[in-house]
Design a protein around this motif. Structure first.
Motif, PDB file in Angstrom:
ATOM      1  N   ALA A 177     107.760  66.107 102.907  1.00 55.63           N
ATOM      2  CA  ALA A 177     107.361  67.242 102.079  1.00 55.63           C
ATOM      3  C   ALA A 177     107.032  66.778 100.656  1.00 55.63           C
ATOM      4  O   ALA A 177     107.611  65.812 100.147  1.00 55.63           O
ATOM      5  CB  ALA A 177     108.475  68.278 102.045  1.00 55.63           C
ATOM      6  N   LEU A 178     106.097  67.487 100.055  1.00 57.38           N
ATOM      7  CA  LEU A 178     105.739  67.210  98.667  1.00 57.38           C
ATOM      8  C   LEU A 178     106.710  67.945  97.752  1.00 57.38           C
ATOM      9  O   LEU A 178     107.023  69.119  97.968  1.00 57.38           O
ATOM     10  CB  LEU A 178     104.318  67.689  98.375  1.00 57.38           C
ATOM     11  CG  LEU A 178     103.186  66.981  99.118  1.00 57.38           C
ATOM     12  CD1 LEU A 178     101.878  67.726  98.913  1.00 57.38           C
ATOM     13  CD2 LEU A 178     103.054  65.555  98.635  1.00 57.38           C
ATOM     14  N   SER A 179     107.172  67.265  96.714  1.00 62.45           N
ATOM     15  CA  SER A 179     108.044  67.910  95.735  1.00 62.45           C
ATOM     16  C   SER A 179     107.181  68.578  94.665  1.00 62.45           C
ATOM     17  O   SER A 179     105.974  68.330  94.579  1.00 62.45           O
ATOM     18  CB  SER A 179     108.973  66.880  95.091  1.00 62.45           C
ATOM     19  OG  SER A 179     108.208  65.985  94.287  1.00 62.45           O
ATOM     20  N   THR A 238     102.986  74.217  95.449  1.00 64.43           N
ATOM     21  CA  THR A 238     103.826  73.306  96.232  1.00 64.43           C
ATOM     22  C   THR A 238     104.007  73.847  97.648  1.00 64.43           C
ATOM     23  O   THR A 238     103.864  73.108  98.628  1.00 64.43           O
ATOM     24  CB  THR A 238     105.189  73.107  95.551  1.00 64.43           C
ATOM     25  OG1 THR A 238     104.975  72.592  94.225  1.00 64.43           O
ATOM     26  CG2 THR A 238     106.063  72.140  96.328  1.00 64.43           C
ATOM     27  N   THR A 239     104.286  75.129  97.771  1.00 69.78           N
ATOM     28  CA  THR A 239     104.432  75.751  99.088  1.00 69.78           C
ATOM     29  C   THR A 239     103.128  75.657  99.864  1.00 69.78           C
ATOM     30  O   THR A 239     103.107  75.281 101.043  1.00 69.78           O
ATOM     31  CB  THR A 239     104.851  77.233  98.940  1.00 69.78           C
ATOM     32  OG1 THR A 239     106.080  77.287  98.219  1.00 69.78           O
ATOM     33  CG2 THR A 239     104.999  77.902 100.285  1.00 69.78           C
ATOM     34  N   ASN A 268     102.340  72.024 100.984  1.00 70.91           N
ATOM     35  CA  ASN A 268     103.217  71.610 102.077  1.00 70.91           C
ATOM     36  C   ASN A 268     102.804  72.269 103.386  1.00 70.91           C
ATOM     37  O   ASN A 268     102.877  71.640 104.446  1.00 70.91           O
ATOM     38  CB  ASN A 268     104.678  71.898 101.752  1.00 70.91           C
ATOM     39  CG  ASN A 268     105.283  70.810 100.874  1.00 70.91           C
ATOM     40  OD1 ASN A 268     105.136  69.632 101.162  1.00 70.91           O
ATOM     41  ND2 ASN A 268     105.925  71.209  99.796  1.00 70.91           N
ATOM     42  N   ASP A 285     101.556  70.260 106.691  1.00 75.14           N
ATOM     43  CA  ASP A 285     102.160  70.557 108.001  1.00 75.14           C
ATOM     44  C   ASP A 285     101.093  70.835 109.053  1.00 75.14           C
ATOM     45  O   ASP A 285     101.272  70.512 110.232  1.00 75.14           O
ATOM     46  CB  ASP A 285     103.123  71.740 107.900  1.00 75.14           C
ATOM     47  CG  ASP A 285     104.407  71.386 107.156  1.00 75.14           C
ATOM     48  OD1 ASP A 285     104.707  70.181 107.022  1.00 75.14           O
ATOM     49  OD2 ASP A 285     105.102  72.324 106.706  1.00 75.14           O
TER      50      ASP A 285
END
Length: 105
Positions: A2-4, A28-29, A32, A36
């Motif tokens: 996951a990306l922070s 960010t959400t 990610n 995915d």
């Protein structure tokens, strides 16, 4: 992986995009979720497959030579200009995009 938010902040900085803390959280959400969606690609068997760095491969020039082919019948200039609203010699005459006077037409 996951990306922070720090990863996304660095990407935004690199792209010269200013993000508020709220936008950073949303981005960010979003990013990610996008990563995915690409996860199934990791299951392909790619052993022996060479990477493609350019979609057209070794093709270096797709343009033809800019020459007049006398064997091909071209549209006569008079016919091409027949319905033009304004002509000058053998050219279409169009309004100037840089000037604003009637002389520019």
């Amino acid at each position: 992986m996951a990306l922070s938010q720090d990863d996304v902040a660095q990407i935004a900085d690199y792209a010269r995009i200013a993000l508020t803390p709220s936008e950073l959280e949303q981005m960010t959400t979003y990013m990610n979720e996008a990563v995915d969606l690409l996860e199934p690609i990791t299951h392909y068997d790619l052993d022996g497959v060479d990477p493609t760095f350019h979609p057209i491969g070794d093709l270096s020039n797709v343009m033809g030579a800019d020459v007049v082919d006398d064997s091909v019948r071209a549209l006569p200039i008079g016919v091409a200009l027949k319905n033009a609203p304004s002509v000058h010699d053998r050219y279409f005459r169009v309004p100037s995009i840089l000037g604003d006077s009637e002389e520019d037409f």
